[in-house]
Design an enzyme around this catalytic site. Structure first.
Site, short mmCIF file in Angstrom:
data_model
loop_
_atom_site.label_atom_id
_atom_site.label_comp_id
_atom_site.label_asym_id
_atom_site.label_seq_id
_atom_site.Cartn_x
_atom_site.Cartn_y
_atom_site.Cartn_z
CG HIS A 191 -0.33 -0.02 2.54
ND1 HIS A 191 0.46 -1.06 2.98
CD2 HIS A 191 -0.36 0.87 3.58
CE1 HIS A 191 0.88 -0.83 4.21
NE2 HIS A 191 0.41 0.35 4.60
CG ASP A 222 5.39 2.37 7.23
OD1 ASP A 222 4.48 2.94 6.59
OD2 ASP A 222 5.17 1.44 8.02
CG HIS A 223 4.46 -0.38 3.94
ND1 HIS A 223 4.45 -1.70 4.32
CD2 HIS A 223 3.92 0.31 4.99
CE1 HIS A 223 3.93 -1.81 5.53
NE2 HIS A 223 3.60 -0.60 5.95
CG HIS A 227 0.36 3.87 4.88
ND1 HIS A 227 -0.27 3.14 5.86
CD2 HIS A 227 -0.59 4.70 4.38
CE1 HIS A 227 -1.54 3.51 5.95
NE2 HIS A 227 -1.75 4.45 5.06
#
Length: 328
Positions: A97, A101-102, A99
């Site tokens: 997804h 931190d990904h 976000h």
């Protein structure tokens, strides 16, 4: 002088569930199975547990990468080290997804190997990325990965099913420790049910340790959310029953509670700032879900002062009797 507040234990178990200082330590890199290598993103913290998990999947010289961490130099150093030491390369970059931190490590990977820019996949893709469709298959030697659309935590959230292991990369929908959050609770709970229906045994989460019994973890998540939603509804139903008077008031919008009043009815004396920062997100998610289910209504106006109320159940009339009536 420190102020001692009589916080309710139930609230703190909820709030601190994913932030426990006793989280198990995870190695920077781990070979989890013959097909899966985990590389930590180097970004531990209250919201990320031990850090973002990124995964190399497959058994041959070309591997699928799931998620890219937050974009910290330590993560790039770690994954490049794994690639070199195993003499392997990346064929696809799959993002669970949007976000940060990904997705944060994508630019660093492309700087390291510009050809990877053509192989970045995400549902609702950003510029330069390719779309992921529900059910789409990504395959390399030793690994067949199927995309599963599971919104709720985010509008674009995807899980990935590794068919050879009957395992699911759960993204942020299910964590290795504690519970996740979901802006759209209704869709999130539908996604949890969908994930449970896949029948996967093992879970590879985006944060935390490997989930050895995924069915039990999913059951725990579903039950936890249902209990919290039912708890909110029970508070509003009790408030309605408390203020309803004679028969003439039945069916009217009686009672109603603000977000802060609901929180304190459930968890005891809690400061406003704690409610706003820690509790309000889930309470709002649950209230909107109950509204969509037509179990709760609200008065229009200032969101901070808005009153939420349980919708009265309509009484059903007894069935009309036909035929002759015996006379005394």
């Amino acid at each position: 002088m420190a102020l001692r507040m009589p916080f309710n234990q139930a609230f703190w178990e909820e709030y601190l569930s994913g932030q426990d200082a006793t989280l198990p330590s995870l190695p920077d890199t781990s070979t989890l199975s013959s097909r899966v290598i985990r590389i930590l993103g180097g970004n531990p913290g209250a919201m990320h547990l031990q850090g973002t998990n990124t995964y190399l999947v497959g058994t041959g010289p070309s591997r699928i990468l799931i998620d890219t961490g937050q974009g910290l130099p330590i993560w790039l150093s770690r994954i490049v080290g794994v690639l070199h030491s195993n003499n392997i390369s990346i064929s696809h970059i799959l993002l669970t997804h949007w976000h940060g931190d990904h997705t944060g490590g994508v630019p660093d990977l492309i700087s390291y190997n510009p050809t990877l820019g053509e192989h970045v996949y995400k549902n609702l893709p950003d510029a330069g990325q390719k779309p992921i469709e529900d059910g789409q298959i990504f395959a390399v030697e030793g690994a067949t990965v199927r995309a599963v659309f599971t919104p709720g935590h985010s509008v674009d959230h995807m899980c990935f099913l590794l068919e050879e292991e009957n395992a699911l990369f759960t993204g942020d929908n299910v964590l290795g420790h504690g519970f996740s959050v979901a802006p759209d609770l209704g869709r999130y709970m539908e996604s949890l049910e969908l994930m449970a229906g896949l029948g996967c045994v093992l879970g590879y989460p985006a944060h935390g340790a490997v989930i050895g019994d995924l069915p039990s973890k999913l059951e725990e998540y579903i039950r936890h959310k249902e209990m919290r939603v039912q708890g909110i509804l029970s508070v509003l139903v009790k408030e309605r029953e408390r203020v309803e008077g004679d028969r003439g008031t039945e069916g009217r919008r009686k009672g109603g509670m603000t977000l802060h009043e609901i929180a304190r009815a459930m968890f005891g004396t809690v400061p406003d700032e704690v409610i706003d920062q820690a509790m309000a997100p889930f309470l709002m998610q649950a209230l909107w879900k109950l509204t969509e289910d037509r179990k709760v209504g609200f008065e229009p106006g200032d969101p901070v002062k808005r009153k939420w109320f349980a919708v009265a159940r309509r009484k059903t009339k007894p069935p009309r009797q036909h035929g002759s009536v015996a006379r005394q």
